[in-house]
Design an enzyme around this catalytic site. Structure first.
Site, PDB file in Angstrom:
ATOM      1  CB  SER A   7      -0.896   0.020   1.235  1.00 50.39           C
ATOM      2  OG  SER A   7      -1.431   1.328   1.382  1.00 50.39           O
ATOM      3  CG  HIS A  32      -3.976  -1.603  -1.368  1.00 53.51           C
ATOM      4  ND1 HIS A  32      -5.100  -2.358  -1.658  1.00 53.51           N
ATOM      5  CD2 HIS A  32      -4.323  -0.819  -0.314  1.00 53.51           C
ATOM      6  CE1 HIS A  32      -6.062  -2.056  -0.811  1.00 53.51           C
ATOM      7  NE2 HIS A  32      -5.625  -1.111   0.016  1.00 53.51           N
ATOM      8  CG  ASP A  34      -5.148   2.345   1.157  1.00 53.96           C
ATOM      9  OD1 ASP A  34      -6.072   1.519   1.096  1.00 53.96           O
ATOM     10  OD2 ASP A  34      -4.010   2.072   1.584  1.00 53.96           O
ATOM     11  CG  MET A  36      -8.239   7.016   2.807  1.00 54.74           C
ATOM     12  SD  MET A  36      -7.186   7.145   4.263  1.00 54.74           S
ATOM     13  CE  MET A  36      -6.518   5.495   4.355  1.00 54.74           C
ATOM     14  CG  HIS A  65      -9.274   0.047   0.040  1.00 53.83           C
ATOM     15  ND1 HIS A  65      -8.636  -0.147   1.244  1.00 53.83           N
ATOM     16  CD2 HIS A  65     -10.603   0.022   0.322  1.00 53.83           C
ATOM     17  CE1 HIS A  65      -9.531  -0.274   2.215  1.00 53.83           C
ATOM     18  NE2 HIS A  65     -10.739  -0.160   1.682  1.00 53.83           N
ATOM     19  CG  MET A  67     -11.295   3.177   2.639  1.00 54.30           C
ATOM     20  SD  MET A  67      -9.726   3.187   3.518  1.00 54.30           S
ATOM     21  CE  MET A  67      -8.595   3.133   2.142  1.00 54.30           C
ATOM     22  CG  MET A 136     -11.578  -3.273   5.482  1.00 56.11           C
ATOM     23  SD  MET A 136     -10.097  -2.781   4.559  1.00 56.11           S
ATOM     24  CE  MET A 136      -9.169  -1.861   5.778  1.00 56.11           C
ATOM     25  CG  ASP A 174      -6.077  -3.033   3.448  1.00 59.58           C
ATOM     26  OD1 ASP A 174      -4.984  -2.775   3.978  1.00 59.58           O
ATOM     27  OD2 ASP A 174      -6.727  -2.199   2.778  1.00 59.58           O
ATOM     28  N   GLY A 196       1.196  -2.099   4.158  1.00 58.29           N
ATOM     29  CA  GLY A 196       1.670  -0.724   3.997  1.00 58.29           C
ATOM     30  C   GLY A 196       2.899  -0.461   4.842  1.00 58.29           C
TER      31      GLY A 196
HETATM   32  O1  5SP Z   1      -6.886   0.632   3.743  1.00 58.68           O
HETATM   33  C1  5SP Z   1      -5.981   0.813   4.526  1.00 58.68           C
HETATM   34  C2  5SP Z   1      -6.180   1.629   5.753  1.00 58.68           C
HETATM   35  O2  5SP Z   1      -7.448   2.134   5.767  1.00 58.68           O
HETATM   36  C3  5SP Z   1      -4.704   0.127   4.290  1.00 58.68           C
HETATM   37  O3  5SP Z   1      -4.535  -0.287   2.971  1.00 58.68           O
HETATM   38  C4  5SP Z   1      -3.450   0.603   4.945  1.00 58.68           C
HETATM   39  O4  5SP Z   1      -2.619   1.336   4.095  1.00 58.68           O
HETATM   40  C5  5SP Z   1      -2.709  -0.588   5.469  1.00 58.68           C
HETATM   41  O5  5SP Z   1      -1.654  -0.165   6.229  1.00 58.68           O
HETATM   42  P1  5SP Z   1      -0.879  -1.121   7.232  1.00 58.68           P
HETATM   43  O6  5SP Z   1      -1.868  -1.570   8.290  1.00 58.68           O
HETATM   44  O7  5SP Z   1      -0.386  -2.282   6.425  1.00 58.68           O
HETATM   45  O8  5SP Z   1       0.196  -0.256   7.765  1.00 58.68           O
HETATM   46 FE   FE2 Z   2      -6.460  -0.347   1.846  1.00 58.79          FE
END
Ligand code: 5SP
Ligand code: FE2
Length: 217
Positions: A7, A32, A34, A36, A65, A67, A136, A174, A196
């Site tokens: 991520s 990935h 994200d 938001m 992804h 959100m 999740m 994730d 991530g």
């Molecule tokens: O969707 C999400 C957070 O909302 C993830 O994709 C994070 O980016 C994952 O991060 P780590 O928990 O691996 O640090």
């Molecule tokens: Fe994510």
């Protein structure tokens, strides 16, 4: 062996291309992204412009992804930008079936995402039409949180539904994924792991991609 989806939320944005190349070279099949919106989750991250900028520098599956509240509003923008796979949250729209249809009719792979507080039961009616389910393993919105082990049971349930009905969707996890937490999820049937902070907070992100793969050999 599990597929790995680093991520970029935890990457070095000033050196994004360098970081992406490192994980692609290490064998990460997905990237990935994200998205938001500051509504569905408290944070604001980045939008379709990032997908468009990344598309020509990576051959990985661009896994977006969303959100985002009422994601239907932005699906076309993201497929036009070059997304290969788009995930929409069951909780973000009263029209999850329509949102998934929109992703497919725009030529991308469709993924349904469930928060830790949402049951597998609630997405049963759309499982026949998805390419991937994202379970999740933290509450969405932030990187660097702790893996919630109770979510592994949902992976088992999804894997059983796959077998019983002949579905072929991938199961992605994730949140809080590292070379230890990935093990139980993989055994339960997860086929794609997002990571991530574990990958990008390390000195050598390539090593971390390989460590996740090694843990699921
Ligand atoms: O969707 C999400 C957070 O909302 C993830 O994709 C994070 O980016 C994952 O991060 P780590 O928990 O691996 O640090
Ligand atoms: Fe994510």
């Amino acid at each position: 062996m599990i597929k790995v989806a680093p991520s970029i939320l935890s990457a070095d944005y000033v050196n994004l291309e360098r970081d992406i190349k490192k994980v692609e070279k290490a064998g990460a099949e997905y990237l990935h992204i994200d998205v938001m919106d500051g509504m569905f989750v408290p944070s604001i991250s980045y939008g379709p412009g990032w997908v468009k900028a990344i598309r020509p520098i990576s051959n990985q599956t661009l896994d977006v992804h969303m959100m985002v509240q009422n994601p239907e509003r932005y699906i076309k923008t993201f497929t036009d930008a070059g997304a290969d796979l788009i995930g929409v949250h069951f909780e973000a729209t009263p029209h999850i079936h329509r949102a998934l249809q929109m992703i497919k009719s725009n030529g991308a792979k469709a993924e349904v995402v469930i928060n830790p507080g949402t049951s597998v039961e609630s997405i049963k009616p759309v499982l026949y039409m998805v390419d991937q389910v994202l379970v999740m393993t933290v509450n969405p919105g932030f990187g660097g949180q702790k893996f919630i082990p109770e979510m592994v049971n949902k992976i088992k349930m999804l894997n059983q539904l796959k077998r019983e009905n002949g579905y072929h969707f991938d199961i992605e996890i994730d949140g809080g994924v590292n070379n230890e937490t990935v093990k139980s999820a993989y055994q339960a049937g997860a086929t794609v792991a997002v990571a991530g902070s574990y990958v990008f907070d390390a000195k050598d992100p390539a090593d971390r991609v390989k460590a996740i793969k090694r843990a699921t050999k």
